[in-house]
Write a protein that holds these residues in place. Structure first.
Motif, short mmCIF file in Angstrom:
data_model
loop_
_atom_site.label_atom_id
_atom_site.label_comp_id
_atom_site.label_asym_id
_atom_site.label_seq_id
_atom_site.Cartn_x
_atom_site.Cartn_y
_atom_site.Cartn_z
N PRO A 143 7.73 6.14 -11.59
CA PRO A 143 6.89 4.95 -11.77
C PRO A 143 6.44 4.74 -13.22
O PRO A 143 6.35 3.61 -13.68
CB PRO A 143 5.70 5.23 -10.85
CG PRO A 143 6.26 6.11 -9.78
CD PRO A 143 7.27 6.97 -10.48
N GLY A 144 6.20 5.82 -13.94
CA GLY A 144 5.77 5.70 -15.33
C GLY A 144 6.80 5.02 -16.23
O GLY A 144 6.45 4.49 -17.28
N TRP B 22 4.54 3.62 -6.68
CA TRP B 22 4.88 2.45 -7.49
C TRP B 22 3.79 1.38 -7.40
O TRP B 22 3.62 0.58 -8.31
CB TRP B 22 6.21 1.86 -7.02
CG TRP B 22 7.39 2.57 -7.60
CD1 TRP B 22 8.14 3.54 -7.01
CD2 TRP B 22 7.94 2.38 -8.89
NE1 TRP B 22 9.13 3.95 -7.86
CE2 TRP B 22 9.03 3.25 -9.04
CE3 TRP B 22 7.62 1.55 -9.96
CZ2 TRP B 22 9.80 3.32 -10.17
CZ3 TRP B 22 8.39 1.61 -11.10
CH2 TRP B 22 9.46 2.49 -11.20
N MET B 23 3.04 1.34 -6.30
CA MET B 23 2.00 0.32 -6.13
C MET B 23 0.93 0.43 -7.21
O MET B 23 0.37 -0.57 -7.65
CB MET B 23 1.37 0.39 -4.74
CG MET B 23 2.35 0.11 -3.60
SD MET B 23 3.16 -1.51 -3.66
CE MET B 23 4.78 -1.09 -4.33
N ASP B 24 0.67 1.66 -7.68
CA ASP B 24 -0.30 1.85 -8.78
C ASP B 24 0.22 1.25 -10.09
O ASP B 24 -0.57 0.87 -10.95
CB ASP B 24 -0.59 3.34 -9.01
CG ASP B 24 -1.52 3.92 -7.97
OD1 ASP B 24 -2.16 3.15 -7.22
OD2 ASP B 24 -1.63 5.17 -7.93
N PRO C 151 -3.90 0.15 -10.70
CA PRO C 151 -4.28 1.53 -10.43
C PRO C 151 -5.20 1.59 -9.20
O PRO C 151 -6.12 0.81 -9.06
CB PRO C 151 -5.03 1.95 -11.70
CG PRO C 151 -4.47 1.05 -12.77
CD PRO C 151 -4.20 -0.26 -12.07
N GLY C 152 -4.88 2.50 -8.29
CA GLY C 152 -5.64 2.64 -7.05
C GLY C 152 -5.02 1.92 -5.87
O GLY C 152 -5.44 2.13 -4.73
N ALA C 153 -4.03 1.07 -6.10
CA ALA C 153 -3.42 0.30 -5.00
C ALA C 153 -2.68 1.20 -4.02
O ALA C 153 -2.70 0.95 -2.82
CB ALA C 153 -2.49 -0.77 -5.55
N PHE C 154 -2.04 2.24 -4.51
CA PHE C 154 -1.30 3.17 -3.63
C PHE C 154 -2.24 3.72 -2.57
O PHE C 154 -1.95 3.64 -1.37
CB PHE C 154 -0.69 4.29 -4.47
CG PHE C 154 -0.21 5.47 -3.69
CD1 PHE C 154 0.83 5.35 -2.78
CD2 PHE C 154 -0.78 6.72 -3.87
CE1 PHE C 154 1.29 6.45 -2.07
CE2 PHE C 154 -0.32 7.82 -3.16
CZ PHE C 154 0.70 7.68 -2.26
#
Length: 164
Positions: free
Chosen positions: A20-21, A122-124, A129-132
């Motif tokens: 993800p990064g 990946w949602m973050d 940030p925090g969505a995961f």
């Protein structure tokens, strides 16, 4: 029950590969669709999971737009583009997460909801940030199409049938 299909998405490539990064791969085309051709047991024509044996019971994913709206509000960010969640169908007006292990029809097409569509890290990156973590339990449901047909954006009917 009356619902609205507010988003239809199909992509021939998997944009969330690797770390993800490093960021997502760009889609060669916009995944937004006005309509989707669905085939029983195979999935969405033109989608990366079409006719993949490992995804037969998960070739169509549903998500409630209300889940995205709630998560954005919790995180204090503006509304998310539903395309970023990489779900196939985004609905308004349905408890999508309750469709696991349930047979239902959407816009006249029959589906079987199998399991929750768990979010990934990946949602973050692509949402906020925090969505995961916030999407856990609200990431939608992975479904198997049981009939052929076409889904279109706009108002439609969702009918829930007996448990699978």
């Amino acid at each position: 029950m009356r619902v609205e299909i507010v988003g239809l998405f199909a992509s021939a490539v998997h944009a969330f590969e690797g770390r993800p990064g490093d960021g997502p791969r760009p889609d060669p085309e916009d995944p937004r669709r006005e309509c989707l051709e669905v085939r029983a047991g195979l999935g969405v024509v033109g989608d990366r999971y079409f006719h993949h044996p490992a995804h037969r019971q998960a070739s169509v994913t549903l998500l409630a737009v209300e889940s995205l709206e709630r998560i954005a509000a919790e995180l204090g960010v503006s509304a998310f583009d539903p395309a970023l969640a990489r779900r196939t169908v985004v609905l308004r007006g349905a408890d999508v997460d309750a469709l696991t292990h349930t047979d239902f029809t959407l816009d006249g097409l029959r589906f079987r909801g199998h399991r929750a569509a768990h979010p990934c890290r990946w949602m973050d990156v692509v949402l906020a940030p925090g969505a995961f973590r916030a999407m856990r339990g609200h990431g939608g449901v992975r479904c198997e199409p049981l009939s052929d047909g076409v889904l279109r954006l706009g108002p439609t009917t969702l009918r829930v049938r007996d448990a699978a």
